[in-house]
Motif scaffolding. Structure first.
Motif, PDB file in Angstrom:
ATOM      1  N   ARG A   1      36.660  16.883  60.778  1.00  0.00           N
ATOM      2  CA  ARG A   1      38.030  16.594  60.643  1.00  0.00           C
ATOM      3  C   ARG A   1      37.821  15.579  59.114  1.00  0.00           C
ATOM      4  NH1 ARG A   1      38.764  15.314  65.933  1.00  0.00           N
ATOM      5  NH2 ARG A   1      38.428  13.052  65.552  1.00  0.00           N
TER       6      ARG A   1
ATOM      7  N   HIS B   1      42.747  29.321  68.473  1.00  0.00           N
ATOM      8  CA  HIS B   1      41.955  27.817  68.546  1.00  0.00           C
ATOM      9  C   HIS B   1      41.764  27.125  67.150  1.00  0.00           C
ATOM     10  CE1 HIS B   1      41.776  29.722  72.734  1.00  0.00           C
ATOM     11  NE2 HIS B   1      41.762  28.384  73.278  1.00  0.00           N
TER      12      HIS B   1
ATOM     13  N   PRO C   1      34.474  21.667  68.192  1.00  0.00           N
ATOM     14  CA  PRO C   1      35.479  20.916  67.293  1.00  0.00           C
ATOM     15  C   PRO C   1      35.111  21.276  65.848  1.00  0.00           C
ATOM     16  CG  PRO C   1      34.022  19.335  68.350  1.00  0.00           C
ATOM     17  CD  PRO C   1      33.752  20.907  69.016  1.00  0.00           C
TER      18      PRO C   1
ATOM     19  N   ILE D   1      49.961  22.856  71.877  1.00  0.00           N
ATOM     20  CA  ILE D   1      49.208  21.624  72.243  1.00  0.00           C
ATOM     21  C   ILE D   1      48.545  21.601  73.561  1.00  0.00           C
ATOM     22  CG2 ILE D   1      49.669  18.948  72.711  1.00  0.00           C
ATOM     23  CD1 ILE D   1      49.452  19.761  69.568  1.00  0.00           C
TER      24      ILE D   1
ATOM     25  N   LEU E   1      50.977  13.523  66.809  1.00  0.00           N
ATOM     26  CA  LEU E   1      51.101  14.819  66.441  1.00  0.00           C
ATOM     27  C   LEU E   1      52.511  15.151  65.718  1.00  0.00           C
ATOM     28  CD1 LEU E   1      49.500  16.123  69.517  1.00  0.00           C
ATOM     29  CD2 LEU E   1      48.630  16.432  67.063  1.00  0.00           C
TER      30      LEU E   1
ATOM     31  N   GLU F   1      45.716  25.947  68.595  1.00  0.00           N
ATOM     32  CA  GLU F   1      45.589  25.029  69.848  1.00  0.00           C
ATOM     33  C   GLU F   1      44.598  24.079  69.473  1.00  0.00           C
ATOM     34  OE1 GLU F   1      44.059  25.367  74.256  1.00  0.00           O
ATOM     35  OE2 GLU F   1      44.454  27.117  73.338  1.00  0.00           O
ATOM     36  N   ASN F   2      44.752  22.694  69.791  1.00  0.00           N
ATOM     37  CA  ASN F   2      43.799  21.801  69.789  1.00  0.00           C
ATOM     38  C   ASN F   2      42.721  21.882  70.824  1.00  0.00           C
ATOM     39  OD1 ASN F   2      45.904  21.088  71.640  1.00  0.00           O
ATOM     40  ND2 ASN F   2      44.656  19.483  72.414  1.00  0.00           N
TER      41      ASN F   2
ATOM     42  N   GLU G   1      42.510  13.589  64.923  1.00  0.00           N
ATOM     43  CA  GLU G   1      42.977  14.799  65.284  1.00  0.00           C
ATOM     44  C   GLU G   1      44.444  15.016  64.968  1.00  0.00           C
ATOM     45  OE1 GLU G   1      42.152  18.089  68.550  1.00  0.00           O
ATOM     46  OE2 GLU G   1      42.714  16.435  69.328  1.00  0.00           O
TER      47      GLU G   1
ATOM     48  N   LEU H   1      45.829  17.492  62.127  1.00  0.00           N
ATOM     49  CA  LEU H   1      46.707  18.633  62.535  1.00  0.00           C
ATOM     50  C   LEU H   1      48.213  18.344  61.711  1.00  0.00           C
ATOM     51  CD1 LEU H   1      46.283  18.862  66.484  1.00  0.00           C
ATOM     52  CD2 LEU H   1      45.744  20.664  64.831  1.00  0.00           C
TER      53      LEU H   1
END
Length: 281
Positions: free
Chosen positions: A119, A100, A116, A177, A200, A145-146, A160, A164
């Motif tokens: 960012r 993760h 989380p 994902i 993404l 993994e998000n 996000e 990524l």
């Protein structure tokens, strides 16, 4: 280990799978899935459960899925946890391992949850180095993994998808994902899941997670204890419009239903994939 960091996880061709759990080991064997995922921390590489050995004997790929590495923290990845992931990959002849993109500990503090990451560009640089260190110790490619979030950091500089995307560009890491997590963030934080899919870097997609949960007090809880809502499967179909995913995996972690219910959930996943693939052409 050039192959571990550089290999294209998008070529894995996994199919449709389910999370292997000891409580449903015989069910998983009966379902005839294309691949399975096992929580890495629950496996002793020196004593692989018989059911996983049976699946491997049938040629079913088994992916170790870590939950405790903490690659999103300021500390460097723990050497013993990395060694365990590597040993699991070797013992299971895994095509890749996944973890993760989350904060789980800082110093002596254990969060007890997959939180989380902020960012920011500073955090991005730290995490990119953590990813490179992990890749150097793993014998197979790594996919991140998000996560589902109950809050967002106020100083985020990137979405996000942007975060990524830059992480992939810097490290070549694969992506796992979780469309259920995208749905969770849409409900809880107002983040548009389809916009996230548009941004993404799906060319680095390793595989996809699907799961269900529960709405309580206006908050969506990603519990993995219920059938995936239609909205999550709609997101899976939307993803399949954009790209053909190498694999899609159903997560179910408690309150296990009958074989027939799990089989029906796998069929719903296949139907959503077909629906999106038909649009993609």
């Amino acid at each position: 280990m050039v192959g571990a960091a550089e290999a294209g996880t998008e070529r894995a061709g996994l199919g449709v799978g389910i999370g292997w759990r000891p409580e449903i080991d015989l069910t998983v064997e009966r379902l005839g899935v294309d691949f399975v995922e096992v929580i890495a921390e629950s496996v002793d590489p020196a004593d692989i459960p018989e059911s996983l050995a049976v699946l491997r004997g049938r040629g079913v790929p088994v992916i170790p899925h870590g939950v405790g590495l903490g690659i999103g923290g300021a500390d460097r990845p723990d050497a013993s946890r990395l060694a365990h992931l590597a040993a699991c990959a070797q013992a299971l002849d895994a095509p890749l391992v996944s973890e993760h993109l989350a904060f789980v500990r800082g110093g002596e503090l254990e969060a007890g949850h997959l939180l989380p990451v902020p960012r920011t560009r500073e955090a991005l640089s730290v995490i990119a180095e953590n990813v490179r260190l992990a890749q150097a110790e793993l014998p197979v490619p790594l996919a991140l993994e998000n996560v589902a979030a109950l809050f967002g950091w106020p100083d985020d500089e990137l979405t996000e998808a942007e975060f990524l995307g830059e992480l992939v560009e810097r490290t070549g890491v694969g992506l796992l994902i979780d469309v259920a997590n995208l749905y969770t963030n849409q409900v809880n934080l107002g983040l548009d899941a389809r916009e996230a899919l548009d941004g993404l870097p799906l060319g680095r997609l390793a595989y996809v997670h699907v799961a269900g949960g529960h709405l309580h007090g206006g908050v969506w809880h990603d519990t993995h204890t219920a059938a995936a809502p239609d909205a999550v499967l709609d997101l899976l179909a939307e993803l399949c419009v954009r790209v053909r995913p190498p694999g899609v995996l159903l997560e179910w972690d408690d309150d296990y239903p009958s074989d027939s219910v799990l089989a029906a959930e796998l069929d719903r996943i296949r139907a959503a994939m077909s629906r999106g693939g038909a649009v993609r052409g």
